[in-house]
Design an enzyme around this catalytic site. Structure first.
Site, PDB file in Angstrom:
ATOM      1  N   ARG A  67      16.291   3.646   3.305  1.00 39.76           N
ATOM      2  CA  ARG A  67      16.134   2.122   2.649  1.00 39.76           C
ATOM      3  C   ARG A  67      17.128   2.289   1.428  1.00 39.76           C
ATOM      4  O   ARG A  67      16.904   3.064   0.699  1.00 39.76           O
ATOM      5  CB  ARG A  67      14.714   1.830   2.154  1.00 39.76           C
ATOM      6  CG  ARG A  67      14.773   0.536   1.536  1.00 39.76           C
ATOM      7  CD  ARG A  67      13.240   0.129   1.090  1.00 39.76           C
ATOM      8  NE  ARG A  67      12.317  -0.010   2.197  1.00 39.76           N
ATOM      9  CZ  ARG A  67      10.977  -0.154   1.896  1.00 39.76           C
ATOM     10  NH1 ARG A  67      10.363   0.037   0.709  1.00 39.76           N
ATOM     11  NH2 ARG A  67      10.152  -0.588   2.941  1.00 39.76           N
ATOM     12  N   ARG A 181       2.152   1.414  -8.836  1.00 42.60           N
ATOM     13  CA  ARG A 181       2.302   1.080  -7.612  1.00 42.60           C
ATOM     14  C   ARG A 181       3.602   0.442  -7.489  1.00 42.60           C
ATOM     15  O   ARG A 181       4.228   0.337  -8.355  1.00 42.60           O
ATOM     16  CB  ARG A 181       1.069   0.105  -7.566  1.00 42.60           C
ATOM     17  CG  ARG A 181       0.712  -0.363  -5.835  1.00 42.60           C
ATOM     18  CD  ARG A 181      -0.013   0.881  -5.234  1.00 42.60           C
ATOM     19  NE  ARG A 181      -0.845   0.486  -4.056  1.00 42.60           N
ATOM     20  CZ  ARG A 181      -0.136   0.641  -2.729  1.00 42.60           C
ATOM     21  NH1 ARG A 181       1.306   0.962  -2.344  1.00 42.60           N
ATOM     22  NH2 ARG A 181      -1.041   0.056  -1.705  1.00 42.60           N
ATOM     23  N   LYS A 182       3.833  -0.160  -6.113  1.00 44.12           N
ATOM     24  CA  LYS A 182       5.068  -0.786  -5.985  1.00 44.12           C
ATOM     25  C   LYS A 182       5.337  -2.107  -6.762  1.00 44.12           C
ATOM     26  O   LYS A 182       4.210  -2.602  -7.407  1.00 44.12           O
ATOM     27  CB  LYS A 182       5.367  -1.270  -4.591  1.00 44.12           C
ATOM     28  CG  LYS A 182       4.621  -2.251  -4.025  1.00 44.12           C
ATOM     29  CD  LYS A 182       4.621  -2.776  -2.675  1.00 44.12           C
ATOM     30  CE  LYS A 182       5.818  -3.240  -2.283  1.00 44.12           C
ATOM     31  NZ  LYS A 182       5.906  -3.821  -0.888  1.00 44.12           N
ATOM     32  N   GLY A 474       3.167  -6.829  11.379  1.00 43.00           N
ATOM     33  CA  GLY A 474       2.565  -6.071  12.289  1.00 43.00           C
ATOM     34  C   GLY A 474       1.067  -5.550  11.884  1.00 43.00           C
ATOM     35  O   GLY A 474       0.224  -4.965  12.659  1.00 43.00           O
ATOM     36  N   CYS A 479       4.344  -7.208   5.321  1.00 40.01           N
ATOM     37  CA  CYS A 479       5.907  -7.092   4.612  1.00 40.01           C
ATOM     38  C   CYS A 479       6.518  -8.270   5.507  1.00 40.01           C
ATOM     39  O   CYS A 479       7.623  -8.758   5.265  1.00 40.01           O
ATOM     40  CB  CYS A 479       6.269  -5.823   5.289  1.00 40.01           C
ATOM     41  SG  CYS A 479       5.349  -4.455   4.887  1.00 40.01           S
ATOM     42  N   GLY A 480       5.903  -8.990   6.695  1.00 39.59           N
ATOM     43  CA  GLY A 480       6.790  -9.828   7.164  1.00 39.59           C
ATOM     44  C   GLY A 480       6.404 -11.265   6.629  1.00 39.59           C
ATOM     45  O   GLY A 480       6.744 -12.464   7.175  1.00 39.59           O
TER      46      GLY A 480
HETATM   47 FE1  SRM Z   1       6.463  -3.400   3.169  1.00 34.92          FE
HETATM   48  C1  SRM Z   1       4.533  -0.696   3.339  1.00 34.92           C
HETATM   49  C2  SRM Z   1       8.490  -2.250   5.762  1.00 34.92           C
HETATM   50  C3  SRM Z   1       8.801  -5.916   2.652  1.00 34.92           C
HETATM   51  C4  SRM Z   1       4.139  -5.172   1.775  1.00 34.92           C
HETATM   52  N1  SRM Z   1       6.554  -1.527   4.256  1.00 34.92           N
HETATM   53  C5  SRM Z   1       5.736  -0.500   4.050  1.00 34.92           C
HETATM   54  C6  SRM Z   1       6.123   0.562   4.942  1.00 34.92           C
HETATM   55  C7  SRM Z   1       7.149   1.434   3.756  1.00 34.92           C
HETATM   56  C8  SRM Z   1       5.193   1.455   5.387  1.00 34.92           C
HETATM   57  C9  SRM Z   1       5.650   2.828   6.063  1.00 34.92           C
HETATM   58  O1  SRM Z   1       5.939   3.791   5.332  1.00 34.92           O
HETATM   59  O2  SRM Z   1       5.861   2.596   7.157  1.00 34.92           O
HETATM   60  C10 SRM Z   1       7.023  -0.190   6.018  1.00 34.92           C
HETATM   61  C11 SRM Z   1       8.224   0.752   6.710  1.00 34.92           C
HETATM   62  C12 SRM Z   1       8.162   0.495   8.238  1.00 34.92           C
HETATM   63  C13 SRM Z   1       9.793   0.579   8.386  1.00 34.92           C
HETATM   64  O3  SRM Z   1       9.924   1.801   9.003  1.00 34.92           O
HETATM   65  O4  SRM Z   1      10.607   0.133   8.359  1.00 34.92           O
HETATM   66  C14 SRM Z   1       7.369  -1.399   5.343  1.00 34.92           C
HETATM   67  N2  SRM Z   1       8.394  -3.840   3.819  1.00 34.92           N
HETATM   68  C15 SRM Z   1       8.974  -3.245   4.862  1.00 34.92           C
HETATM   69  C16 SRM Z   1      10.200  -4.202   5.357  1.00 34.92           C
HETATM   70  C17 SRM Z   1      11.299  -3.385   5.985  1.00 34.92           C
HETATM   71  C18 SRM Z   1       9.568  -5.056   6.221  1.00 34.92           C
HETATM   72  C19 SRM Z   1      10.748  -5.784   7.076  1.00 34.92           C
HETATM   73  O5  SRM Z   1      10.907  -5.808   8.428  1.00 34.92           O
HETATM   74  O6  SRM Z   1      11.741  -6.568   6.370  1.00 34.92           O
HETATM   75  C20 SRM Z   1      10.390  -4.858   4.063  1.00 34.92           C
HETATM   76  C21 SRM Z   1      11.363  -3.942   3.253  1.00 34.92           C
HETATM   77  C22 SRM Z   1      11.689  -4.659   1.920  1.00 34.92           C
HETATM   78  C23 SRM Z   1      12.676  -3.849   1.012  1.00 34.92           C
HETATM   79  O7  SRM Z   1      13.762  -3.996   1.437  1.00 34.92           O
HETATM   80  O8  SRM Z   1      11.995  -3.022   0.075  1.00 34.92           O
HETATM   81  C24 SRM Z   1       9.114  -4.809   3.202  1.00 34.92           C
HETATM   82  N3  SRM Z   1       6.380  -5.306   2.410  1.00 34.92           N
HETATM   83  C25 SRM Z   1       7.468  -6.046   2.041  1.00 34.92           C
HETATM   84  C26 SRM Z   1       6.787  -7.350   1.698  1.00 34.92           C
HETATM   85  C27 SRM Z   1       7.694  -8.650   1.491  1.00 34.92           C
HETATM   86  C28 SRM Z   1       8.244  -8.739   0.180  1.00 34.92           C
HETATM   87  O9  SRM Z   1       8.413  -8.014  -0.865  1.00 34.92           O
HETATM   88  O10 SRM Z   1       8.811  -9.977  -0.213  1.00 34.92           O
HETATM   89  C29 SRM Z   1       5.441  -7.123   1.147  1.00 34.92           C
HETATM   90  C30 SRM Z   1       4.678  -8.064   0.629  1.00 34.92           C
HETATM   91  C31 SRM Z   1       4.568  -8.515  -0.627  1.00 34.92           C
HETATM   92  C32 SRM Z   1       4.473  -7.440  -1.632  1.00 34.92           C
HETATM   93  O11 SRM Z   1       4.688  -6.089  -1.663  1.00 34.92           O
HETATM   94  O12 SRM Z   1       3.599  -7.827  -2.408  1.00 34.92           O
HETATM   95  C33 SRM Z   1       5.380  -5.879   1.558  1.00 34.92           C
HETATM   96  N4  SRM Z   1       4.664  -2.883   2.523  1.00 34.92           N
HETATM   97  C34 SRM Z   1       3.968  -3.715   1.922  1.00 34.92           C
HETATM   98  C35 SRM Z   1       2.666  -2.928   1.546  1.00 34.92           C
HETATM   99  C36 SRM Z   1       1.381  -3.467   0.844  1.00 34.92           C
HETATM  100  C37 SRM Z   1       1.536  -3.411  -0.688  1.00 34.92           C
HETATM  101  C38 SRM Z   1       0.225  -3.289  -1.519  1.00 34.92           C
HETATM  102  O13 SRM Z   1      -0.001  -3.425  -2.609  1.00 34.92           O
HETATM  103  O14 SRM Z   1      -0.768  -2.941  -0.763  1.00 34.92           O
HETATM  104  C39 SRM Z   1       2.757  -1.733   2.230  1.00 34.92           C
HETATM  105  C40 SRM Z   1       1.809  -0.587   2.311  1.00 34.92           C
HETATM  106  C41 SRM Z   1       1.728   0.120   0.786  1.00 34.92           C
HETATM  107  O15 SRM Z   1       2.396  -0.055  -0.154  1.00 34.92           O
HETATM  108  O16 SRM Z   1       0.796   0.894   0.670  1.00 34.92           O
HETATM  109  C42 SRM Z   1       4.081  -1.685   2.680  1.00 34.92           C
HETATM  110 FE1  SF4 Z   2       2.533  -3.376   8.484  1.00 31.49          FE
HETATM  111 FE2  SF4 Z   2       4.590  -3.459   6.770  1.00 31.49          FE
HETATM  112 FE3  SF4 Z   2       4.701  -1.814   8.891  1.00 31.49          FE
HETATM  113 FE4  SF4 Z   2       4.892  -4.373   9.417  1.00 31.49          FE
HETATM  114  S1  SF4 Z   2       6.349  -3.209   8.305  1.00 31.49           S
HETATM  115  S2  SF4 Z   2       3.484  -3.038  10.486  1.00 31.49           S
HETATM  116  S3  SF4 Z   2       3.375  -5.454   7.856  1.00 31.49           S
HETATM  117  S4  SF4 Z   2       3.216  -1.807   7.086  1.00 31.49           S
END
Ligand code: SRM
Ligand code: SF4
Length: 556
Positions: A67, A181-182, A474, A479-480
């Site tokens: 990333r 946290r993030k 998903g 994240c979506g």
């Molecule tokens: Fe996300 C975790 C992908 C935007 C909330 N997110 C993950 C992980 C890293 C989980 C993992 O290790 O597999 C996903 C990686 C999957 C992969 O292989 O791509 C993942 N998040 C994404 C992306 C790629 C979704 C997308 O297809 O666009 C986005 C990457 C953004 C970036 O460039 O940094 C992405 N994630 C978001 C957003 C949307 C936003 O930021 O507007 C959210 C909700 C907003 C927020 O965070 O408040 C989001 N992601 C999460 C969470 C829940 C966080 C929490 O506080 O519980 C997780 C799980 C965690 O952090 O424990 C997570």
């Molecule tokens: Fe769940 Fe984020 Fe993975 Fe999508 S990319 S399946 S919302 S953790």
């Protein structure tokens, strides 16, 4: 380490962070490359590597995701070409995804190639540092900053400054590499809130402050107002009708929102901090808020560690006072209203720039997925027709700026626009999808391919008069961003005829742009195999869609 952390039991993430800071991994990349992923310590491999943006994918072991950080979602054609070369070497395993934070992720990465990849990134000014785990994510800014004649503030420089402060200019900054946290930061510069300010832990939205006198933190009274006038009348920050000419004129700044976030446990829109800052104080405010979060954020339970949980525990007033104490200045109360008064734009299509004779063009990238060939082609069109600049949007699309009027007609005939349309169908153009089961081990369902197939089927059967924003995610991590969509689909497991199937919970009512607010869950557990007629019904009842068959009958 935090006062809270020392007095409460630490979760397993806090324990491993205390043993070795994630950033320490920077110095071990050569070692891991030589060792191979299978021989690595599991915590280094599965967690600490994320501090340099390298994500172990249990779904595709040995093929990592990387990333990047793309401040304000902007990159050059040279940088895009380097990213393309990296994924190209992995053949069918290599691809990239534009993310919902105006960013890009690469797939198929082998650990043995990391030293070379980091060298290539370094050579063109790309960084992946602190892009995962307990760090500040990519900082979003207006995707048409500096291009939009109606913008209030050009966010590019500010976003870059915040990133430089947080990451020590991309080299890594241990001051901010162990947050509870993030953490998400966004700056809106236009009138349409193109960044979804309301879903960030810390967001800045344009707002003019009326009256005279004491402007801003740390800038000192009227002098601050002078600075503000300088800022907003500078070439990179276009003048606005209400540009101040004296301290009694309205002065441009930002109202501050805090605590927005989505998680499986809880989703909240950001709330006003009742504070207003001058642009030149934004970096200091980010630092102060992050210091408070770092030092006082809750570290016992990771489900309750995001900033809003601390605000809940303390109350907003105490939080504000702590931020002020870090700043060493009092924050001014918020401006009475902010300037977000437009519906959100999606930037797809051709638009005049504020620079006479130039245009920006938004191309639709289906669910943000790119292959090496696409990336080389995007770099090519950006160079041939524009200035070599490429931008990403939070809808996972791209914008090519600086296309002159004289080149526009030829640009519009480029074969790449057949693949990446400037005029896609009204469902297609607003489709967003997270990664889903293809690469993400949290996923409860497959998303991207399913989302594309579903939209194609719905567009075949229905006609639309307006875009309808459908977001797929998903799992409940969101994240979506299904909560910002007209129709949000969140992956779940459901039961039908005694079998467990992939399904979705349906969200509705998300509003973006002016008066943004979050949608809520309206139906649970629809099996994906039964979803198409359910969506068709919703589109007809709530969004004015018509069955094509009916439309033909009526016209007869
Ligand atoms: Fe996300 C975790 C992908 C935007 C909330 N997110 C993950 C992980 C890293 C989980 C993992 O290790 O597999 C996903 C990686 C999957 C992969 O292989 O791509 C993942 N998040 C994404 C992306 C790629 C979704 C997308 O297809 O666009 C986005 C990457 C953004 C970036 O460039 O940094 C992405 N994630 C978001 C957003 C949307 C936003 O930021 O507007 C959210 C909700 C907003 C927020 O965070 O408040 C989001 N992601 C999460 C969470 C829940 C966080 C929490 O506080 O519980 C997780 C799980 C965690 O952090 O424990 C997570
Ligand atoms: Fe769940 Fe984020 Fe993975 Fe999508 S990319 S399946 S919302 S953790």
């Amino acid at each position: 380490m935090t006062d809270t952390a020392t007095t409460t039991s630490l979760n397993k993430f806090e324990k491993f962070k205390a043993q070795k800071d994630g950033l320490a991994i920077r110095d071990e990349i050569e070692k891991f490359a030589a060792l191979g992923w299978e021989a690595m310590d599991e915590i280094d491999r599965d967690h600490r590597l994320k501090w340099v943006g390298v994500f172990f994918r249990p779904v595709t072991p040995g093929k990592f995701m990387m990333r990047l950080r793309m401040p304000n979602g902007i990159l050059s054609s040279n940088q895009m070409r380097v990213l393309a070369q990296v994924v190209q070497r992995y053949g069918d395993d290599g691809c990239a995804d534009i993310t919902t934070r105006q960013n890009i992720q690469l797939r198929g990465i082998r650990i043995e190639d990391l030293p070379d990849i980091f060298n290539r990134f370094h050579a063109v000014g790309l960084t992946t540092v602190q892009s995962g785990m307990d760090n500040v994510r990519n900082i979003t800014g207006d995707p048409v900053a500096g291009l939009d004649a109606d913008e209030l503030y050009d966010t590019r420089e500010l976003v870059q400054q915040i990133q430089d402060m947080l990451t020590n200019k991309g080299e890594g900054n241990p001051e901010f590499s162990n947050l509870p946290r993030k953490f998400n930061i966004a700056i809106a510069g236009g009138r349409d809130n193109s960044v979804h300010a309301e879903i960030n832990d810390l967001a800045f939205v344009p707002a003019f402050k009326e009256g005279s006198g004491e402007w801003g933190v740390g800038s000192g009274g009227d002098e601050g107002a002078g600075e503000a006038s300088k800022q907003i009348s500078s070439p990179s920050s276009p003048s606005s009708p209400s540009s101040p000419s004296s301290p009694s004129s309205p002065v441009f700044g930002f109202n501050i929102l805090v605590g927005g976030f989505f998680s499986a446990k809880r989703c909240e829109a950001a709330i006003p901090l009742n504070a207003w800052v001058l642009p030149e104080d934004v970096v200091a405010v980010c630092r102060a808020v992050l210091e408070v979060f770092r030092d006082h954020g809750l570290r016992a339970n990771r489900q309750k560690s995001r900033l809003m949980w601390l605000i809940d525990e303390w109350g907003l007033e105490k939080f504000r006072v702590e931020v002020e104490s870090r700043l060493g200045e009092l924050l001014l109360p918020a401006a009475a209203k902010d300037e977000i008064d437009w519906e959100k734009r999606d930037h797809i299509g051709v638009y005049k720039q504020k620079q006479p004779g130039f245009n920006y063009v938004g191309l639709h990238i289906p669910v943000g997925r790119l292959y090496a060939g696409d990336m080389f082609e995007i770099a090519r069109i950006a160079e041939v027709y524009g200035s070599g600049e490429i931008r990403f949007t939070v809808e996972q699309n791209i914008v090519i700026p600086n296309i002159s009027d004289s080149r526009l007609a030829t640009f519009l005939t480029d074969p790449l626009l057949e693949r990446f349309s400037i005029d896609p169908g009204l469902l297609t153009r607003s489709l967003v999808s997270c990664t889903g089961a293809q690469f993400c081990n949290f996923a409860l369902i497959e998303t991207k391919n399913r989302a594309l197939a579903m939209i194609k089927a719905l567009e075949e059967d229905l006609t639309f008069t307006n875009p309808v924003r459908i977001h797929w995610t998903g799992c409940p991590n969101s994240c979506g961003q299904p909560q910002v969509a007209d129709i949000g689909l969140m992956g779940t497991k459901t039961r039908k005829n005694g079998k467990t199937l992939e399904g979705v919970d349906i969200y509705m009512g998300g509003k973006v742009g002016k008066d943004a607010h979050l949608g809520t869950c309206v139906t649970k557990g629809i099996p994906c195999e039964d979803l198409q007629p359910v969506l068709q019904d919703l589109l007809i009842k709530h969004f004015g869609a018509k069955l094509k068959q009916e439309a033909i009958l009526v016209s007869k």
